[in-house]
Design a protein around this motif. Structure first.
Motif, PDB file in Angstrom:
ATOM      1  N   SER A 151      -5.726   1.420  14.337  1.00  0.00           N
ATOM      2  CA  SER A 151      -4.788   2.528  14.152  1.00  0.00           C
ATOM      3  C   SER A 151      -3.347   2.050  14.056  1.00  0.00           C
ATOM      4  O   SER A 151      -2.592   2.493  13.198  1.00  0.00           O
ATOM      5  CB  SER A 151      -4.925   3.546  15.299  1.00  0.00           C
TER       6      SER A 151
ATOM      7  N   ALA B 171     -10.040   7.853   1.156  1.00  0.00           N
ATOM      8  CA  ALA B 171      -8.612   7.758   0.842  1.00  0.00           C
ATOM      9  C   ALA B 171      -8.025   6.515   1.505  1.00  0.00           C
ATOM     10  O   ALA B 171      -8.577   5.976   2.467  1.00  0.00           O
ATOM     11  CB  ALA B 171      -7.882   9.005   1.325  1.00  0.00           C
ATOM     12  N   TRP B 172      -6.894   6.082   0.950  1.00  0.00           N
ATOM     13  CA  TRP B 172      -6.131   4.992   1.540  1.00  0.00           C
ATOM     14  C   TRP B 172      -5.059   5.577   2.457  1.00  0.00           C
ATOM     15  O   TRP B 172      -4.419   6.569   2.117  1.00  0.00           O
ATOM     16  CB  TRP B 172      -5.448   4.154   0.466  1.00  0.00           C
ATOM     17  N   ALA B 173      -4.835   4.958   3.615  1.00  0.00           N
ATOM     18  CA  ALA B 173      -3.804   5.399   4.551  1.00  0.00           C
ATOM     19  C   ALA B 173      -3.129   4.176   5.159  1.00  0.00           C
ATOM     20  O   ALA B 173      -3.798   3.217   5.551  1.00  0.00           O
ATOM     21  CB  ALA B 173      -4.409   6.262   5.651  1.00  0.00           C
ATOM     22  N   GLU B 174      -1.805   4.217   5.248  1.00  0.00           N
ATOM     23  CA  GLU B 174      -1.054   3.095   5.792  1.00  0.00           C
ATOM     24  C   GLU B 174      -1.094   3.087   7.312  1.00  0.00           C
ATOM     25  O   GLU B 174      -1.135   4.133   7.955  1.00  0.00           O
ATOM     26  CB  GLU B 174       0.399   3.153   5.343  1.00  0.00           C
TER      27      GLU B 174
ATOM     28  N   ASP C 174     -11.575   8.052  -3.887  1.00  0.00           N
ATOM     29  CA  ASP C 174     -10.336   8.292  -4.616  1.00  0.00           C
ATOM     30  C   ASP C 174     -10.354   7.578  -5.953  1.00  0.00           C
ATOM     31  O   ASP C 174     -10.613   6.394  -6.036  1.00  0.00           O
ATOM     32  CB  ASP C 174      -9.157   7.786  -3.772  1.00  0.00           C
TER      33      ASP C 174
ATOM     34  N   THR D  36       0.656  -1.339   0.000  1.00  0.00           N
ATOM     35  CA  THR D  36       0.000   0.000   0.000  1.00  0.00           C
ATOM     36  C   THR D  36       0.666   1.361   0.000  1.00  0.00           C
ATOM     37  O   THR D  36       1.465   1.563  -0.208  1.00  0.00           O
ATOM     38  CB  THR D  36      -0.891   0.119   1.191  1.00  0.00           C
ATOM     39  N   ALA D  37       0.960   2.448  -0.116  1.00  0.00           N
ATOM     40  CA  ALA D  37       0.887   3.917  -0.088  1.00  0.00           C
ATOM     41  C   ALA D  37       1.986   4.790  -0.705  1.00  0.00           C
ATOM     42  O   ALA D  37       3.001   4.409  -0.898  1.00  0.00           O
ATOM     43  CB  ALA D  37       0.763   4.353   1.318  1.00  0.00           C
TER      44      ALA D  37
ATOM     45  N   TRP E 127      -8.866   1.790   3.799  1.00  0.00           N
ATOM     46  CA  TRP E 127      -9.739   2.674   3.031  1.00  0.00           C
ATOM     47  C   TRP E 127     -10.874   3.143   3.935  1.00  0.00           C
ATOM     48  O   TRP E 127     -11.599   2.325   4.517  1.00  0.00           O
ATOM     49  CB  TRP E 127     -10.297   1.923   1.821  1.00  0.00           C
ATOM     50  N   ASP E 128     -11.035   4.476   4.074  1.00  0.00           N
ATOM     51  CA  ASP E 128     -12.067   5.013   4.953  1.00  0.00           C
ATOM     52  C   ASP E 128     -13.252   5.591   4.188  1.00  0.00           C
ATOM     53  O   ASP E 128     -14.083   6.304   4.752  1.00  0.00           O
ATOM     54  CB  ASP E 128     -11.480   6.081   5.877  1.00  0.00           C
TER      55      ASP E 128
ATOM     56  N   THR F 103      -2.807  -1.245   4.714  1.00  0.00           N
ATOM     57  CA  THR F 103      -3.435   0.019   4.337  1.00  0.00           C
ATOM     58  C   THR F 103      -4.944  -0.054   4.537  1.00  0.00           C
ATOM     59  O   THR F 103      -5.535  -1.130   4.469  1.00  0.00           O
ATOM     60  CB  THR F 103      -3.100   0.387   2.881  1.00  0.00           C
TER      61      THR F 103
END
Length: 401
Positions: A146, A100-103, A386, A27-28, A96-97, A94
């Protein structure tokens, strides 16, 4: 769900050979992505689905190996970056919310994970993933939404391999191989236990699914034919399956006590693989008919209502995203947009939440550069969120046959 090549050394091999089965699922951040332009809707095709090709923005040479969704705005994916660096590749987790994708990071572990192959989400605050550690041991992590921490499993040793994980409240089950024998490990509040499997059993397991009641299925191969093991009454035992020489299974989805689907392939020689789909009707496993004579199948999911999606790769049309869609009676092919430039798209895993079907994997371009890919399929309206391109040529409605 989980994936890897038949026999163990797969992390890099599966990617390099581009035969990622239950040993793959990453992922990112940005690198050389090909921009196909913004997705758009076209509802005139038989599929009735709108496709969107996107990316989780992994760093250099990244691939996503597995995905698990709790809702359309709560999806987890795992895999690896720097796939060409066998001893220095980095794991990826990663999230998905919905926008956006966040690691997410793995803390307090200096050795680090190399390739994470499988992910399971019990709730927004309990996520599991498994794969390889750079210390030569299997890698198990658990997260709270988290951050993630490596889980110590004293029962694992060097040479053990993990390909898949499944989890429900109070229990996680991971499968793989130990030597040339299947490996099944279960975690509960009392600790970890290794399932006792008959000494004559051999092979490896790549995918697993379990229920809150303790039932479950694990799939793989015995080095020459498909292998399925069933959990019932607290023990795992092999069950009868169709005898398919050269067959293997990479993933399994359970849709109640009378319906399950397992997917994989059959080695035909000279690098050719035909698709293999087995269906459980509550009494026995049988082989299903599928449209394509050649295709590599990696992941399977469902909606809990008798509808299923299978992700994979079609060597005859390598530039297009490839899914199978079935209702328990018939399977149809769903394809993504064709590319104007040479590329290979492999969808390693798939999840279904609400009306969203989301598949992940990688695209390999003509320079052998890997780019993670996220393919979304939804009925009726253009997917939200996204839409950064990954090497597709648009977001039109896919073709189905």
């Amino acid at each position: 769900m989980s994936r890897r090549l038949p026999r163990r050394a797969l992390s890099l091999c599966v990617l390099l050979a581009a035969v990622a089965g239950p040993s793959l699922r990453a992922t990112a951040a940005a690198h050389a992505h090909a921009d196909p332009g913004r997705p758009h809707a076209d509802r005139s095709t038989a599929a009735g689905l709108v496709q969107e090709s996107a990316t989780a923005r992994l760093r250099t040479d990244g691939s996503l190996s597995d995905v698990a969704g709790l809702s359309a705005s709560d999806i987890w994916a795992v895999g690896q970056q720097d796939v060409w660096e066998a001893w220095q590749n980095r794991s990826v987790i990663t999230h998905w919310d919905g926008g956006a994708w966040a690691e997410a990071s793995i803390r307090n572990d200096p050795s680090g994970a190399g390739h994470l192959r499988s992910v399971a989400a019990v709730s927004p605050r309990e996520i599991w993933a498994v794969g390889d550690g750079h210390d030569g041991l299997p890698y198990v992590v658990r997260g709270d939404g988290s951050v993630f921490d490596r889980v110590s499993v004293p029962q694992f040793g060097s040479g053990d391999w993990l390909g898949g994980v499944a989890a429900v409240q109070g229990r996680a089950v991971t499968v793989g191989s130990r030597g040339r024998k299947p490996l099944i490990a279960t975690a509960t509040a009392k600790g970890w236990t290794i399932a006792k499997i008959k000494s004559r059993s051999k092979g490896a397991l790549y995918g697993v699914v379990v229920t809150q009641k303790g039932d479950g299925w694990a799939v793989g191969d015995n080095e020459s034919k498909p292998l399925i093991m069933r959990s019932s009454g607290g023990s795992w035992k092999p069950v009868a399956v169709p005898s398919v020489e050269g067959g293997y299974l990479r993933d399994v989805y359970l849709d109640g006590p009378r319906k399950a689907v397992a997917v994989g392939g059959v080695y035909q020689g000279e690098g050719r693989i035909s698709p293999l789909v087995l269906e459980w009707n509550g009494r026995r496993w049988s082989r299903a008919e599928v449209p394509d004579r050649q295709a590599e199948l990696y992941g399977v999911t469902g909606d809990g209502k008798g509808h299923f999606w299978i992700s994979g790769f079609d060597p005859d049309r390598p530039d297009e995203a490839f899914l199978l869609r079935g209702d328990g009676r018939k399977w149809k092919v769903v394809r993504g947009e064709a590319s104007a430039r040479p590329r290979t798209v492999r969808l390693q895993a798939v999840t279904h939440v609400g009306d969203l079907t989301l598949a992940v994997g990688h695209v390999v371009d003509e320079q052998d550069r890997y780019t993670d890919v996220v393919e979304r399929f939804q009925p009726g309206a253009s997917p939200s969120g996204d839409a950064t391109g990954t090497g597709g040529d648009g977001g039109r409605a896919p073709a189905e046959k």
